[in-house]
Write a protein that holds these residues in place. Structure first.
Motif, PDB file in Angstrom:
ATOM      1  N   PHE A  10       0.843  -1.193   0.000  1.00  0.00           N
ATOM      2  CA  PHE A  10       0.000   0.000   0.000  1.00  0.00           C
ATOM      3  C   PHE A  10       0.880   1.245   0.000  1.00  0.00           C
ATOM      4  O   PHE A  10       1.981   1.238   0.561  1.00  0.00           O
ATOM      5  CB  PHE A  10      -0.902   0.031   1.239  1.00  0.00           C
ATOM      6  N   ALA A  11       0.371   2.302  -0.617  1.00  0.00           N
ATOM      7  CA  ALA A  11       1.046   3.598  -0.602  1.00  0.00           C
ATOM      8  C   ALA A  11       0.179   4.584   0.173  1.00  0.00           C
ATOM      9  O   ALA A  11      -1.040   4.648  -0.032  1.00  0.00           O
ATOM     10  CB  ALA A  11       1.265   4.102  -2.025  1.00  0.00           C
ATOM     11  N   VAL A  12       0.798   5.342   1.071  1.00  0.00           N
ATOM     12  CA  VAL A  12       0.070   6.322   1.873  1.00  0.00           C
ATOM     13  C   VAL A  12      -0.329   7.504   0.995  1.00  0.00           C
ATOM     14  O   VAL A  12       0.449   7.973   0.163  1.00  0.00           O
ATOM     15  CB  VAL A  12       0.929   6.791   3.065  1.00  0.00           C
ATOM     16  N   LEU A  13      -1.576   7.970   1.178  1.00  0.00           N
ATOM     17  CA  LEU A  13      -2.105   9.103   0.425  1.00  0.00           C
ATOM     18  C   LEU A  13      -2.297  10.301   1.342  1.00  0.00           C
ATOM     19  O   LEU A  13      -2.577  10.145   2.534  1.00  0.00           O
ATOM     20  CB  LEU A  13      -3.464   8.751  -0.198  1.00  0.00           C
ATOM     21  N   ALA A  14      -2.185  11.492   0.785  1.00  0.00           N
ATOM     22  CA  ALA A  14      -2.499  12.703   1.543  1.00  0.00           C
ATOM     23  C   ALA A  14      -3.981  12.709   1.885  1.00  0.00           C
ATOM     24  O   ALA A  14      -4.822  12.273   1.091  1.00  0.00           O
ATOM     25  CB  ALA A  14      -2.136  13.941   0.729  1.00  0.00           C
ATOM     26  N   GLY A  15      -4.308  13.198   3.078  1.00  0.00           N
ATOM     27  CA  GLY A  15      -5.693  13.180   3.531  1.00  0.00           C
ATOM     28  C   GLY A  15      -6.649  13.900   2.606  1.00  0.00           C
ATOM     29  O   GLY A  15      -7.774  13.446   2.382  1.00  0.00           O
ATOM     30  N   ASP A  16      -6.212  15.041   2.022  1.00  0.00           N
ATOM     31  CA  ASP A  16      -7.123  15.798   1.165  1.00  0.00           C
ATOM     32  C   ASP A  16      -7.394  15.088  -0.156  1.00  0.00           C
ATOM     33  O   ASP A  16      -8.366  15.391  -0.846  1.00  0.00           O
ATOM     34  CB  ASP A  16      -6.584  17.207   0.914  1.00  0.00           C
ATOM     35  N   LYS A  17      -6.556  14.123  -0.528  1.00  0.00           N
ATOM     36  CA  LYS A  17      -6.795  13.348  -1.740  1.00  0.00           C
ATOM     37  C   LYS A  17      -7.592  12.080  -1.447  1.00  0.00           C
ATOM     38  O   LYS A  17      -8.214  11.499  -2.332  1.00  0.00           O
ATOM     39  CB  LYS A  17      -5.467  12.969  -2.402  1.00  0.00           C
ATOM     40  N   CYS A  18      -7.564  11.660  -0.185  1.00  0.00           N
ATOM     41  CA  CYS A  18      -8.209  10.407   0.190  1.00  0.00           C
ATOM     42  C   CYS A  18      -9.625  10.607   0.711  1.00  0.00           C
ATOM     43  O   CYS A  18     -10.553   9.911   0.305  1.00  0.00           O
ATOM     44  CB  CYS A  18      -7.361   9.716   1.253  1.00  0.00           C
ATOM     45  N   SER A  19      -9.807  11.564   1.613  1.00  0.00           N
ATOM     46  CA  SER A  19     -11.088  11.712   2.301  1.00  0.00           C
ATOM     47  C   SER A  19     -12.275  11.864   1.352  1.00  0.00           C
ATOM     48  O   SER A  19     -13.314  11.231   1.560  1.00  0.00           O
ATOM     49  CB  SER A  19     -11.030  12.896   3.269  1.00  0.00           C
ATOM     50  N   PRO A  20     -12.169  12.674   0.261  1.00  0.00           N
ATOM     51  CA  PRO A  20     -13.320  12.787  -0.643  1.00  0.00           C
ATOM     52  C   PRO A  20     -13.712  11.459  -1.288  1.00  0.00           C
ATOM     53  O   PRO A  20     -14.873  11.259  -1.644  1.00  0.00           O
ATOM     54  CB  PRO A  20     -12.836  13.792  -1.696  1.00  0.00           C
ATOM     55  N   ARG A  21     -12.762  10.538  -1.428  1.00  0.00           N
ATOM     56  CA  ARG A  21     -13.058   9.239  -2.044  1.00  0.00           C
ATOM     57  C   ARG A  21     -13.662   8.258  -1.046  1.00  0.00           C
ATOM     58  O   ARG A  21     -14.098   7.174  -1.424  1.00  0.00           O
ATOM     59  CB  ARG A  21     -11.784   8.657  -2.654  1.00  0.00           C
ATOM     60  N   LEU A  22     -13.669   8.634   0.242  1.00  0.00           N
ATOM     61  CA  LEU A  22     -14.245   7.777   1.275  1.00  0.00           C
ATOM     62  C   LEU A  22     -15.389   8.484   1.992  1.00  0.00           C
ATOM     63  O   LEU A  22     -15.600   8.319   3.188  1.00  0.00           O
ATOM     64  CB  LEU A  22     -13.164   7.355   2.278  1.00  0.00           C
ATOM     65  N   GLY A  23     -16.127   9.282   1.244  1.00  0.00           N
ATOM     66  CA  GLY A  23     -17.309   9.917   1.802  1.00  0.00           C
ATOM     67  C   GLY A  23     -17.029  10.991   2.822  1.00  0.00           C
ATOM     68  O   GLY A  23     -17.919  11.380   3.582  1.00  0.00           O
ATOM     69  N   GLY A  24     -15.779  11.486   2.880  1.00  0.00           N
ATOM     70  CA  GLY A  24     -15.443  12.544   3.823  1.00  0.00           C
ATOM     71  C   GLY A  24     -15.379  12.095   5.263  1.00  0.00           C
ATOM     72  O   GLY A  24     -15.424  12.925   6.174  1.00  0.00           O
ATOM     73  N   VAL A  25     -15.268  10.764   5.515  1.00  0.00           N
ATOM     74  CA  VAL A  25     -15.323  10.264   6.892  1.00  0.00           C
ATOM     75  C   VAL A  25     -13.946  10.084   7.520  1.00  0.00           C
ATOM     76  O   VAL A  25     -13.841   9.578   8.635  1.00  0.00           O
ATOM     77  CB  VAL A  25     -16.089   8.924   6.960  1.00  0.00           C
TER      78      VAL A  25
END
Length: 200
Positions: A10-25
């Motif tokens: 797995f590669a770590v993602l920046a929160g602002d790139k990840c959160s929108p793809r997980l419903g902002g949770v």
């Protein structure tokens, strides 16, 4: 769920790139995001609690605890999605604190005793607890059935102590009690086995 332990890169993602793809949770103050680096490498049901490890020079180090993935957006196992992990570095001090408060743990479930009839008195006997609760509440529920035959329970108005006088309008259905224990470490809710109330 398979019997063979699985692993993936797995590669770590920046929160602002990840959160929108997980419903902002994703709580970026206590969590981190990572995504599989090869197709089909995802977090799946049953993975929760598993470690996210970093290969550092000399030894691997746990940096995350698996929490959730694409199911929060309606995706299934294997569909491309980042995953949310508890950030071990951010919760380390709390987890290792000597006075860590934990939620009470029930040793069993509540038991309903008494007169199972209209106008009878029922007692919701709470279980023993590991970890002393600071407060315990009780709620009583009645069984309902909709036009499709689906069974569900709704609160009985005013029935919020461990003893209840059975209302006449629940005769012919079943009743249940819900016990919630509170402490500095959180709360735990346990449900009794429902009992039938004979029709009058």
């Amino acid at each position: 769920m398979g019997d063979v332990l699985q692993r993936g890169n797995f590669a770590v993602l920046a929160g602002d790139k990840c959160s929108p793809r997980l419903g902002g949770v994703v709580d970026q103050t206590s969590m981190l995001c990572a995504e599989g680096t090869t197709p089909g490498t995802t977090v799946c049901p049953g993975d929760s609690g598993g470690p996210l490890m970093a290969d550092l020079p000399g030894r691997p180090v746990q940096v995350g605890i698996t929490s959730f993935a694409g199911e929060v957006e309606g995706l299934t196992c294997g569909q491309p999605s980042p995953a949310g992990f508890t950030d071990v570095g951010r919760v380390r001090e709390w987890a290792l604190s000597p006075g860590l408060a934990l939620a009470p743990v029930p040793e069993g479930v509540p038991v309903i005793k008494g007169e199972a009839k209209a106008d009878g008195t029922l007692l919701c006997e709470q279980p023993d607890w590991r970890g002393r609760p600071t407060a315990v509440t009780t709620e009583w529920y009645r069984q309902n059935t909709d036009s499709t035959g689906f069974v569900f329970f709704t609160p009985i108005p005013g029935a919020t102590t461990d003893r209840m006088t059975v209302p006449a309008d629940v005769a012919g259905t079943s009743v249940d009690c819900l016990v919630t224990a509170y402490s500095g470490g959180g709360k735990v809710t346990v449900l009794a086995d429902a009992i039938p109330i004979p029709a009058q």
